[in-house]
Scaffold this active site. Sequence first.
Site, PDB file in Angstrom:
ATOM      1  N   ARG A 291       0.827  -1.016  -0.054  1.00  0.00           N
ATOM      2  CA  ARG A 291       0.022   0.150  -0.009  1.00  0.00           C
ATOM      3  C   ARG A 291       0.682   1.171   0.085  1.00  0.00           C
ATOM      4  NH1 ARG A 291      -5.190  -1.872   3.765  1.00  0.00           N
ATOM      5  NH2 ARG A 291      -5.463  -3.888   2.803  1.00  0.00           N
ATOM      6  N   ARG A 306       1.252   1.917  10.304  1.00  0.00           N
ATOM      7  CA  ARG A 306       0.794   2.042   8.955  1.00  0.00           C
ATOM      8  C   ARG A 306       1.824   2.002   8.143  1.00  0.00           C
ATOM      9  NH1 ARG A 306      -3.707   4.497   6.601  1.00  0.00           N
ATOM     10  NH2 ARG A 306      -4.420   5.028   8.762  1.00  0.00           N
ATOM     11  N   GLU A 380      -7.874  -0.424  14.141  1.00  0.00           N
ATOM     12  CA  GLU A 380      -8.519  -1.119  13.537  1.00  0.00           C
ATOM     13  C   GLU A 380      -7.413  -2.393  13.119  1.00  0.00           C
ATOM     14  OE1 GLU A 380     -10.017   0.739   9.660  1.00  0.00           O
ATOM     15  OE2 GLU A 380      -9.575  -1.307   8.644  1.00  0.00           O
ATOM     16  N   SER A 383     -11.152  -5.898   8.996  1.00  0.00           N
ATOM     17  CA  SER A 383     -12.445  -5.375   8.148  1.00  0.00           C
ATOM     18  C   SER A 383     -13.149  -6.177   7.320  1.00  0.00           C
ATOM     19  CB  SER A 383     -11.902  -4.214   7.203  1.00  0.00           C
ATOM     20  OG  SER A 383     -12.945  -3.662   6.593  1.00  0.00           O
ATOM     21  N   ARG A 421       0.746  -5.567  12.074  1.00  0.00           N
ATOM     22  CA  ARG A 421       0.090  -4.612  12.817  1.00  0.00           C
ATOM     23  C   ARG A 421      -0.607  -5.387  13.982  1.00  0.00           C
ATOM     24  NH1 ARG A 421      -4.906  -0.812  10.736  1.00  0.00           N
ATOM     25  NH2 ARG A 421      -3.238   0.295   9.724  1.00  0.00           N
TER      26      ARG A 421
END
Length: 457
Positions: A291, A306, A380, A383, A421
């Site tokens: 990403r 991130r 988070e 998802s 993460r």
Amino acid sequence: MPGRKNAYYPRPIMLDIKYIRENTEAVRKAIRDKGLSCDLDRLLAVDDRRRQIQQEADGLRGRSNELSSQVGLYKNPKSKWYQEAIAKGMSPEAIKAEGDALQAESASIKQRIKELEDEERATAEEFRALMLTVPQVPSAKTPIGRDASGNVEVRRVGEPRKFDFEPKDHVQLGTALGILDIERGVKLAGTRNYLLRGAGSLLHHAVLRLAMDTIIGRGFEPVTVPILVRDEMMYGTGYYPGGEEQAYRCERDEKSLVGTAEVSLTAMYGDEILDEDMLPVKLAAVSTCFRREAGAAGKDTYGIYRIHYFDKVEQVVLCRADEAESEKYHHEIIANAEAVLQALELPYRVMAVCTGDMGQGKVEMYDIETWMPSRGDYGETHSASRFGEFQARRLNLRYKGADKKTRFCHTLNNTVIASPRILIPILELYQNVDGSVTVPKALRAYMSGMERIEARG
RNA sequence: GGAGAGGUGGCUGAGUGGCUUAAAGCGACGGUUUGCUAAACCGUUGUACGGGCUAAUACCUGUACCGGGGGUUCGAAUCCCCCCCUCUCCGCCA
């Protein structure tokens, strides 16, 4: 693998235009609730014009076909018609004259067809562009809100740990233990990169293995998938257009590095028609995810929250076009993820994501957030989305039902685990006063029985 | 990367400019026959977007689709150009 037909992108289909025509108000509300801009009135007008043009053009094409086959008879002395005409006393000259007249009519029709085709092309292009902006209609259960602040907590499991000492964050812990090396990661690849070393790397692989074993145990087929895929798959799953800035795209090859294995898993049956008794198809893959994090400059820059690359176990379900069934599997894939968090004994909460935060293609979406002491908040980690037929339409992913009808599948997906993460809460919640980290019981089998990560002597 | 051969319906496979609405076979589905199965015989057979009539995704009807795009022609599966993909052999390489 059947041959790819009409393999262009982006595919023009989003929602069914007939559905949009018949449920204009529902779509209008979805646009408003999701905070999107989409000129529905213009779309309906263009659709109308599109159909007018098709009607006129189809009629003329029909006439043109008729003329052509007649001219064929006039021009072919061996045709039955020609011989009968001669037998009836028509002269070859007369036949030729009539044939030329038909040919002239055909030419003038062709002229008009050409004009219509130009307009057809332009109209179709505008139609497609407008269709691409039409959102999926969210489920009635979805909370209405502008942004993440409108998300609603559904449930909370586990208690955040209370420390009787000053806890360190994952960067302090990982660096001191020699298992996380951000500096050298940045040296190699720039900001938002990192190295995991020794027990850090082992821990990373352990959570992925735990997640894979859990999801396989729940009936999902493990699949190893390409992670550099044709751009078409990015359009098909809904990441393009719009998400180009978020992806590493290899322009020369018209391929992109996926940001999630969802793309490969969901698209793998694209352009195919599955048998209904194959459904549901339940797939899981572990893959590296890339990403660019464009537009997130300055956001979550600290640590490994991130980052530009990570590994993730993703679960995907393809099921019949049935709302109740799709909801059932949505609950199932959320439960699968929760099972992993519970095995890791991590406190988390489940959030119903509101209309403004859920994205254009989604019918319903839940995030799972895991407690992260350094953030003093839940962050988070998972998802879970269901798309109805949104992705299946774009991918041309269908199944043939027992009633012989071909329909678009419904698609769903959810994270099983994403690492590193998830190492944030693991390191921070399992830390000890001396800076060591206890290995969660569920991971020890994957780490040769290691119980504790300590600084290397 | 080099050379060659190919891409036709669910599958196999005919088809080098017009009575081709893509032959034939296989498969699938429906029916007849049959104590059951099998066999035989008869019939049906795709997708998309429109239009008509509708309770209808039923029925009738138009157009498009022979890997994709463009061109020639009154007319293209068929001729021309570009692209994509697959296969075979060679080279390079993990």
